[in-house]
Design a protein around this motif. Structure first.
Motif, short mmCIF file in Angstrom:
data_model
loop_
_atom_site.label_atom_id
_atom_site.label_comp_id
_atom_site.label_asym_id
_atom_site.label_seq_id
_atom_site.Cartn_x
_atom_site.Cartn_y
_atom_site.Cartn_z
N LEU A 128 0.82 -1.21 0.00
CA LEU A 128 0.00 0.00 0.00
C LEU A 128 0.85 1.26 0.00
O LEU A 128 0.55 2.22 -0.71
N ALA A 129 1.92 1.26 0.79
CA ALA A 129 2.79 2.44 0.86
C ALA A 129 3.41 2.75 -0.49
O ALA A 129 3.47 3.92 -0.91
N ILE A 130 3.86 1.71 -1.19
CA ILE A 130 4.45 1.90 -2.52
C ILE A 130 3.41 2.42 -3.50
O ILE A 130 3.63 3.39 -4.22
N PHE A 131 2.25 1.77 -3.52
CA PHE A 131 1.19 2.15 -4.44
C PHE A 131 0.68 3.56 -4.16
O PHE A 131 0.48 4.36 -5.07
N ARG A 132 0.49 3.87 -2.89
CA ARG A 132 -0.02 5.20 -2.51
C ARG A 132 0.93 6.30 -2.96
O ARG A 132 0.50 7.37 -3.41
N GLU A 133 2.23 6.06 -2.85
CA GLU A 133 3.19 7.08 -3.27
C GLU A 133 3.20 7.23 -4.79
O GLU A 133 3.34 8.35 -5.31
N LEU A 134 3.04 6.13 -5.51
CA LEU A 134 2.94 6.22 -6.97
C LEU A 134 1.70 6.99 -7.38
O LEU A 134 1.74 7.82 -8.31
N VAL A 135 0.59 6.76 -6.69
CA VAL A 135 -0.65 7.50 -6.97
C VAL A 135 -0.46 8.98 -6.70
O VAL A 135 -0.92 9.83 -7.46
N ARG A 136 0.23 9.30 -5.60
CA ARG A 136 0.48 10.71 -5.27
C ARG A 136 1.29 11.39 -6.37
O ARG A 136 0.96 12.51 -6.79
N HIS A 137 2.32 10.73 -6.86
CA HIS A 137 3.13 11.31 -7.94
C HIS A 137 2.31 11.46 -9.21
O HIS A 137 2.46 12.45 -9.94
N TYR A 138 1.44 10.49 -9.47
CA TYR A 138 0.60 10.60 -10.68
C TYR A 138 -0.37 11.77 -10.57
O TYR A 138 -0.61 12.48 -11.56
N ARG A 139 -0.92 11.99 -9.38
CA ARG A 139 -1.83 13.13 -9.19
C ARG A 139 -1.09 14.44 -9.43
O ARG A 139 -1.67 15.40 -9.96
N GLU A 140 0.18 14.50 -9.06
CA GLU A 140 0.95 15.72 -9.21
C GLU A 140 1.46 15.93 -10.65
O GLU A 140 1.49 17.05 -11.15
N ARG A 141 1.81 14.84 -11.34
CA ARG A 141 2.48 14.94 -12.62
C ARG A 141 1.63 14.50 -13.80
O ARG A 141 1.96 14.81 -14.94
N GLY A 142 0.56 13.74 -13.53
CA GLY A 142 -0.25 13.24 -14.62
C GLY A 142 0.53 12.27 -15.51
O GLY A 142 1.44 11.58 -15.04
N GLU A 143 0.19 12.27 -16.80
CA GLU A 143 0.85 11.36 -17.74
C GLU A 143 2.35 11.63 -17.86
O GLU A 143 3.10 10.77 -18.34
N GLY A 144 2.78 12.79 -17.43
CA GLY A 144 4.20 13.11 -17.47
C GLY A 144 5.04 12.17 -16.62
O GLY A 144 6.25 12.03 -16.84
N LEU A 145 4.40 11.52 -15.64
CA LEU A 145 5.14 10.56 -14.80
C LEU A 145 5.70 9.43 -15.64
O LEU A 145 6.84 9.00 -15.43
N TRP A 146 4.92 8.95 -16.60
CA TRP A 146 5.38 7.84 -17.43
C TRP A 146 6.45 8.28 -18.42
O TRP A 146 7.24 7.45 -18.88
N GLU A 147 6.50 9.57 -18.73
CA GLU A 147 7.53 10.08 -19.65
C GLU A 147 8.91 10.08 -19.00
O GLU A 147 9.93 10.05 -19.69
N ILE A 148 8.94 10.13 -17.67
CA ILE A 148 10.22 10.08 -16.96
C ILE A 148 10.92 8.76 -17.28
O ILE A 148 12.11 8.72 -17.60
N SER A 149 10.14 7.67 -17.20
CA SER A 149 10.63 6.33 -17.52
C SER A 149 9.41 5.46 -17.80
O SER A 149 8.64 5.18 -16.86
N PRO A 150 9.20 5.05 -19.04
CA PRO A 150 7.99 4.29 -19.39
C PRO A 150 7.72 3.07 -18.51
O PRO A 150 6.55 2.79 -18.22
N PRO A 151 8.74 2.34 -18.03
CA PRO A 151 8.42 1.20 -17.15
C PRO A 151 7.70 1.58 -15.87
O PRO A 151 7.10 0.71 -15.21
N LEU A 152 7.74 2.86 -15.48
CA LEU A 152 7.02 3.28 -14.29
C LEU A 152 5.52 3.00 -14.40
O LEU A 152 4.85 2.67 -13.41
#
Length: 212
Positions: free
Chosen positions: A31-55
């Protein structure tokens, strides 16, 4: 060999649930890992995947990991012995023979916990449906129309996180009732690890862009 007393049975079941939640590969870590990924996605949107597609695939994998962990704990009691509903039913049925540190366990506590879970019934139904119809077994309908799962079993990340937190809260109350020492978990450690990983990948991507 004599049967364990209700108190012994209760505490044994509780310990197993606490391992499922607090263990190295338990619900809290995932949950901690997933919740932090969700938080980054809320902040960055689709740009999160542009950092590194495997994310993107990492995030989806963690979503499924949390979903499966929840489905295991919340399996319908007709299909599984080791589920939270059966534990709460057992606690309620044996309330007169289960003792907490501050006195006798109260039957209304178990029903309070069951009521709390019932407020998440929609997301629980979606979790079970996705596990059964898409992840564990791919039904014909979703084989030919994968997008239909979004309508049939909607899954909001925030709702799944809230449900997981409810389960953790319920089990913590039971643990606090019988133990002077409470389970320790490394949620913050995993959260910081995800944050550092994303920032490191972002630095690498920036350096590559500058060197191009």
């Amino acid at each position: 060999m004599s049967e364990p007393s209700p108190q012994e049975d209760y505490e044994k079941r509780l310990r197993r649930f606490l391992v499922m939640v607090h263990g190295p590969e338990g619900l809290i870590a995932k949950l901690a890992i997933f919740r932090e990924l969700v938080r980054h996605y809320r902040e960055r949107g689709e740009g999160l995947w542009e950092i590194s597609p495997p994310l993107y695939f990492f995030a989806r994998a963690m979503q499924n990991d949390v979903l499966l962990a929840l489905a295991r704990i919340l399996e319908e009691k007709q299909r599984s012995w080791g589920n939270l509903e059966k534990f709460l039913d057992f606690s309620a049925a044996n309330s007169g023979r289960i003792v907490w540190k501050n006195g006798q366990f109260s039957e209304p506590v178990a029903f309070k916990h069951k009521t709390a879970l019932a407020t998440h019934s929609d997301i629980i139904a979606s979790i079970r449906g996705r596990r059964d119809k898409v992840i564990a077994h791919l039904d014909r309908k979703y084989f030919f129309d994968p997008e239909a799962v979004e309508d049939d079993f909607p899954l909001a990340d925030e709702s799944m996180i809230a449900l997981a937190n409810e389960i953790i809260k319920i089990l913590h109350e039971h643990e606090r009732g019988v133990s002077d020492s409470w389970s320790f978990h490394l949620a913050e450690f995993y959260q910081i690890g995800v944050d550092n990983m994303i920032r490191s990948l972002e630095d690498i991507a920036r350096q590559k862009k500058q060197g191009a």
